[in-house]
Design a protein around this motif. Sequence first.
Motif, PDB file in Angstrom:
ATOM      1  N   ASN A  67      71.851   2.003  33.290  1.00 43.17           N
ATOM      2  CA  ASN A  67      70.822   2.395  32.332  1.00 43.17           C
ATOM      3  C   ASN A  67      70.973   3.843  31.890  1.00 43.17           C
ATOM      4  O   ASN A  67      70.536   4.211  30.799  1.00 43.17           O
ATOM      5  CB  ASN A  67      69.440   2.188  32.935  1.00 43.17           C
ATOM      6  N   ARG A  68      71.564   4.661  32.759  1.00 48.05           N
ATOM      7  CA  ARG A  68      71.674   6.093  32.455  1.00 48.05           C
ATOM      8  C   ARG A  68      73.115   6.492  32.108  1.00 48.05           C
ATOM      9  O   ARG A  68      73.415   7.686  32.056  1.00 48.05           O
ATOM     10  CB  ARG A  68      71.192   6.928  33.648  1.00 48.05           C
ATOM     11  N   ALA A  69      74.027   5.532  31.877  1.00 46.47           N
ATOM     12  CA  ALA A  69      75.441   5.874  31.641  1.00 46.47           C
ATOM     13  C   ALA A  69      75.601   6.671  30.346  1.00 46.47           C
ATOM     14  O   ALA A  69      76.349   7.664  30.297  1.00 46.47           O
ATOM     15  CB  ALA A  69      76.285   4.600  31.591  1.00 46.47           C
ATOM     16  N   THR A  70      74.908   6.246  29.324  1.00 52.96           N
ATOM     17  CA  THR A  70      75.048   6.943  28.039  1.00 52.96           C
ATOM     18  C   THR A  70      74.560   8.372  28.131  1.00 52.96           C
ATOM     19  O   THR A  70      75.182   9.304  27.601  1.00 52.96           O
ATOM     20  CB  THR A  70      74.259   6.194  26.965  1.00 52.96           C
ATOM     21  N   GLU A  71      73.454   8.572  28.840  1.00 52.61           N
ATOM     22  CA  GLU A  71      72.924   9.929  28.985  1.00 52.61           C
ATOM     23  C   GLU A  71      73.859  10.799  29.816  1.00 52.61           C
ATOM     24  O   GLU A  71      74.056  11.987  29.518  1.00 52.61           O
ATOM     25  CB  GLU A  71      71.540   9.871  29.615  1.00 52.61           C
ATOM     26  N   ILE A  72      74.452  10.212  30.847  1.00 53.62           N
ATOM     27  CA  ILE A  72      75.358  10.994  31.708  1.00 53.62           C
ATOM     28  C   ILE A  72      76.612  11.414  30.930  1.00 53.62           C
ATOM     29  O   ILE A  72      77.085  12.547  31.025  1.00 53.62           O
ATOM     30  CB  ILE A  72      75.731  10.181  32.955  1.00 53.62           C
ATOM     31  N   ILE A  73      77.150  10.464  30.129  1.00 57.16           N
ATOM     32  CA  ILE A  73      78.347  10.798  29.346  1.00 57.16           C
ATOM     33  C   ILE A  73      78.035  11.880  28.321  1.00 57.16           C
ATOM     34  O   ILE A  73      78.812  12.815  28.122  1.00 57.16           O
ATOM     35  CB  ILE A  73      78.880   9.533  28.651  1.00 57.16           C
ATOM     36  N   ALA A  74      76.886  11.765  27.658  1.00 55.08           N
ATOM     37  CA  ALA A  74      76.512  12.783  26.681  1.00 55.08           C
ATOM     38  C   ALA A  74      76.326  14.137  27.336  1.00 55.08           C
ATOM     39  O   ALA A  74      76.701  15.176  26.775  1.00 55.08           O
ATOM     40  CB  ALA A  74      75.239  12.357  25.947  1.00 55.08           C
ATOM     41  N   LEU A  75      75.761  14.126  28.569  1.00 56.81           N
ATOM     42  CA  LEU A  75      75.556  15.386  29.268  1.00 56.81           C
ATOM     43  C   LEU A  75      76.879  16.039  29.676  1.00 56.81           C
ATOM     44  O   LEU A  75      77.073  17.247  29.505  1.00 56.81           O
ATOM     45  CB  LEU A  75      74.680  15.147  30.509  1.00 56.81           C
ATOM     46  N   THR A  76      77.816  15.220  30.196  1.00 55.39           N
ATOM     47  CA  THR A  76      79.118  15.779  30.604  1.00 55.39           C
ATOM     48  C   THR A  76      79.886  16.301  29.392  1.00 55.39           C
ATOM     49  O   THR A  76      80.540  17.354  29.468  1.00 55.39           O
ATOM     50  CB  THR A  76      79.945  14.700  31.313  1.00 55.39           C
ATOM     51  N   ASN A  77      79.830  15.553  28.253  1.00 53.67           N
ATOM     52  CA  ASN A  77      80.510  16.041  27.049  1.00 53.67           C
ATOM     53  C   ASN A  77      79.890  17.331  26.546  1.00 53.67           C
ATOM     54  O   ASN A  77      80.594  18.231  26.081  1.00 53.67           O
ATOM     55  CB  ASN A  77      80.464  14.978  25.950  1.00 53.67           C
ATOM     56  N   HIS A  78      78.587  17.424  26.651  1.00 54.57           N
ATOM     57  CA  HIS A  78      77.927  18.649  26.210  1.00 54.57           C
ATOM     58  C   HIS A  78      78.287  19.828  27.104  1.00 54.57           C
ATOM     59  O   HIS A  78      78.466  20.948  26.620  1.00 54.57           O
ATOM     60  CB  HIS A  78      76.412  18.431  26.197  1.00 54.57           C
ATOM     61  N   VAL A  79      78.416  19.575  28.379  1.00 49.46           N
ATOM     62  CA  VAL A  79      78.775  20.665  29.297  1.00 49.46           C
ATOM     63  C   VAL A  79      80.216  21.113  29.069  1.00 49.46           C
ATOM     64  O   VAL A  79      80.537  22.307  29.107  1.00 49.46           O
ATOM     65  CB  VAL A  79      78.560  20.212  30.764  1.00 49.46           C
ATOM     66  N   ASP A  80      81.110  20.109  28.823  1.00 47.29           N
ATOM     67  CA  ASP A  80      82.513  20.463  28.604  1.00 47.29           C
ATOM     68  C   ASP A  80      82.719  21.199  27.287  1.00 47.29           C
ATOM     69  O   ASP A  80      83.618  22.035  27.171  1.00 47.29           O
ATOM     70  CB  ASP A  80      83.377  19.200  28.623  1.00 47.29           C
ATOM     71  N   LYS A  81      81.901  20.873  26.280  1.00 43.24           N
ATOM     72  CA  LYS A  81      82.092  21.472  24.952  1.00 43.24           C
ATOM     73  C   LYS A  81      80.884  22.314  24.587  1.00 43.24           C
ATOM     74  O   LYS A  81      80.136  22.013  23.658  1.00 43.24           O
ATOM     75  CB  LYS A  81      82.299  20.390  23.900  1.00 43.24           C
TER      76      LYS A  81
END
Length: 881
Positions: free
Chosen positions: A53-67
């Motif tokens: 349920n939280r996979a999309t939010e986690i991916i968006a968060l990691t991409n935001h942290v990386d970029k």
Amino acid sequence: MSQTEVTGSGTRKRKRTGSIDLNGKVKKESGDKNDDLLSHAPESVKIVDLVENRATEIIALTNHVDKIGGTKLVSQRLPRHMRRRALSHNIQRLPRRLREVAAKEIERTSSTKKPSRKHRRRPKNLMSEYQRRQRRVSWLETHIWHAKRFHMVEKWGYRLPDHPNDKSMRACHRAADKYCLLQDVSYEGCIEITGQEEKIRLCLSHLVSDQTGPTLLGKQYVKGSKWGETVMFGLDQYPHHAIGRVSFLWRPPQSEDNTERQLWLWCHTASFESIWQELVQSVGLEFDVSSKSEQTSSQKDKEETDEKSENTAPTCEKPDLRDLHFDAGGIRLKSLKDGLCKFRLTGQTSHAIVAEVLQASDVSVTDKTGSLWWQKFYTGEDNQKNCAEQKQVSDWLKKYQSATEVPPSQVVVLTVRDPRLLLPPKKIKVMPKMEVGQAQSTLTDAVLVKTSPLWDEAVRQEVKSSKMADHELNKRRGENLVPGMPVDLGLDESRIPVLLLQRPGYRTTISASRQQQPKSVHQGFGCGWDVIVPQGWGTAFHIAFVFRGARVGGLREASAVSREAGTLQFPADFPDTEAGRVYAAEQKDQLKKKYDRNPPAKRPNYVKMGVQNPFLCPWLQLVDEWQSTEASQSPSGRIFVLRNLRMLKLLNEVMRMQQKDDGANLSKLDAFPRKAELEEFALSNARCLIPLRITMHGKGVPLKFAHICIPKAEDFECLNKDSDSEGPCEPKHPDPEGVRRKKAKKQKKKSKKTTATDLKSALAKPSNPMEAALAEMLAYGDESKSNKPEKENKDFSPIKELPNASSSVEKMINSTKRQIIGFVNDGDFSLGQGQGHGKAFCSLLGLVKLMSDVPAGAPCLALVRNTTSLQYRFVWLSVII
């Protein structure tokens, strides 16, 4: 019960809720809204469901942290207190964690530093840059002047000015009508033909026909005192396979004994190569010579070098059209493309401007041993007479107030002074001198048309090479003791040979009856001069004309003048030529792209309008369908435009005929005495198009691609009852694809709101261990989703709003309530007539059908309907001759 109370000091205290027991502890009331949430928490948590349920939010968060910083550079992502000026060229100034990323950015964006503007604007570097930019397309000599003031377009291998950025169409029309409109038409190519007159006549007789009017073989043109225009066709293929329109000028005979003649042909650059090939074939056919001998010296050198180099790959580059030669049977063909500059001045003050700029120079030879070109040329006995006659010709020009007073198509030869020495200090507006009466043509053609030095190639080259540079001329001007005084260069002043070609303009053939015919432009509209100068002097003469009050126009203004005068313009109004077909195809692509850029709500639905071809005039389909309706004897093949003057005048006579109503109820065709001849010609030439000039009967403007239809009897009855009747209306056509498009549009909007991110595509290439684990855990869910069929709307396309003419079972000419006989090729509002007008082409069989339906006592009217309207309107028809 409120939970807060206000004390005397104004402060708020939170009140206790619940009851208090004997020990002073507060007891919570049952059913309170602020119960402990942990009491309702589940005893265990399923990690897989939580992560899913939280996979999309986690991916968006990691991409935001990386970029962090988005699309910014590494140096821009740093905090402001860590930024250094040396970061742009020294990576060591960055933190170590960012140096690797910064190195990749430098490799990706590494390029040489752009030279400064001061370096680029140096004359040497500027000229090299101009030469580099002319490799793909050619420039006119006045390109720099136009590029600063005009919208430039690429057409026919040139970079040409389309329209000025500071003038509207009304200002340019006013200049062409009452003042002077200047156009640089140097893109027209010139072909030089040299040989005996009989051989030249024999070769050109295969390419022209006297049925179209006076050709270049006419007696009035061979003397060299007049210039003319004609249409050139394929080798012995008249009236089919038209190539294009050419302007021609014969060189006056140098002596009675000398049979060697010289002929110049000017043609549009779109048809230059085709006309050259036809000339070569005509000469080769007449003298049994293969056209393979058509090679220039530069091409032969290239072939020799290609044979020597074994490893060179074969190239398929087009030959340079400016360096073409052909010699066979005593006939020599040579390309003078871009070797002459040609300016077109139109308007009432064009004659005064030409007379002011072109001032005769002193070419009297005192030293016969001089080395200048004019000293050598004017030393002969025949040419010495020209020295005294130069002043007479110049004065003869100044006696006239307008070019309409000069004999039509007159050729004038002059050798003029350097126009840069005669420039006024600021722009002025030259007007004709009204106190001078109308001059009498006292000078004979022998005086006006002497042999011009411009015909000699050696003279043209020397005139170009001996031109004084602008900086040297300015230096001489600065050495004057009195500023502003004219500069006397003496023998160093250039003498420039020029040719003047008078253009007679438009001479109307419409009846003078204003009650039954539309207004027409005044006699002589479009009259002016064509000035031909040697190569290298185009900019000097162009600026001289501008400083005398000439307004400069482009391709748009040339088209407007042609439409206002009711003449055909090449290649837009030549649909039976290859250049015309290419022009129409390019225009169709441009209009189609523009149509697709607009949303459906901001563009017309041509299916409902009943328009099968909104961006193209389907001439071939029009002729085929009309030919199938009649039992014509014409064979199938290419279409052609009728250019037979005798038959065009015959058709125009039928249209203008107005017989009094004697109760016989005859049509125009039935009342015409030569009806049998016209019908026989129509059946044998069913595949031809008739050029027409159309003018609105009332309000309305005919636009390009509009339908020309045959009115019914009830339409004429409504017009007789009310002269201001607008005409019938076309009912809306059904659109079977409209309902499906609306449903598809709603589904598309709904899918945009409810569609979630596809985890499989997002985790296809995991960049860290967390994403890899998520992809492994969610693999089973993706497999189950992939098994479900997706409902895609592949049939939806905005192109479906356009009708498909090829799939239509119904004929195009019968697709509307009024039968279609032609299309408007060019139309707009006429500023000279104050109403809509244009040029159109109709099928010959359709035009005969129209004349058979129109009553003999009624004017020749038809119906026109624009592609974006359902309203029909009445228009006048007249044949363009």
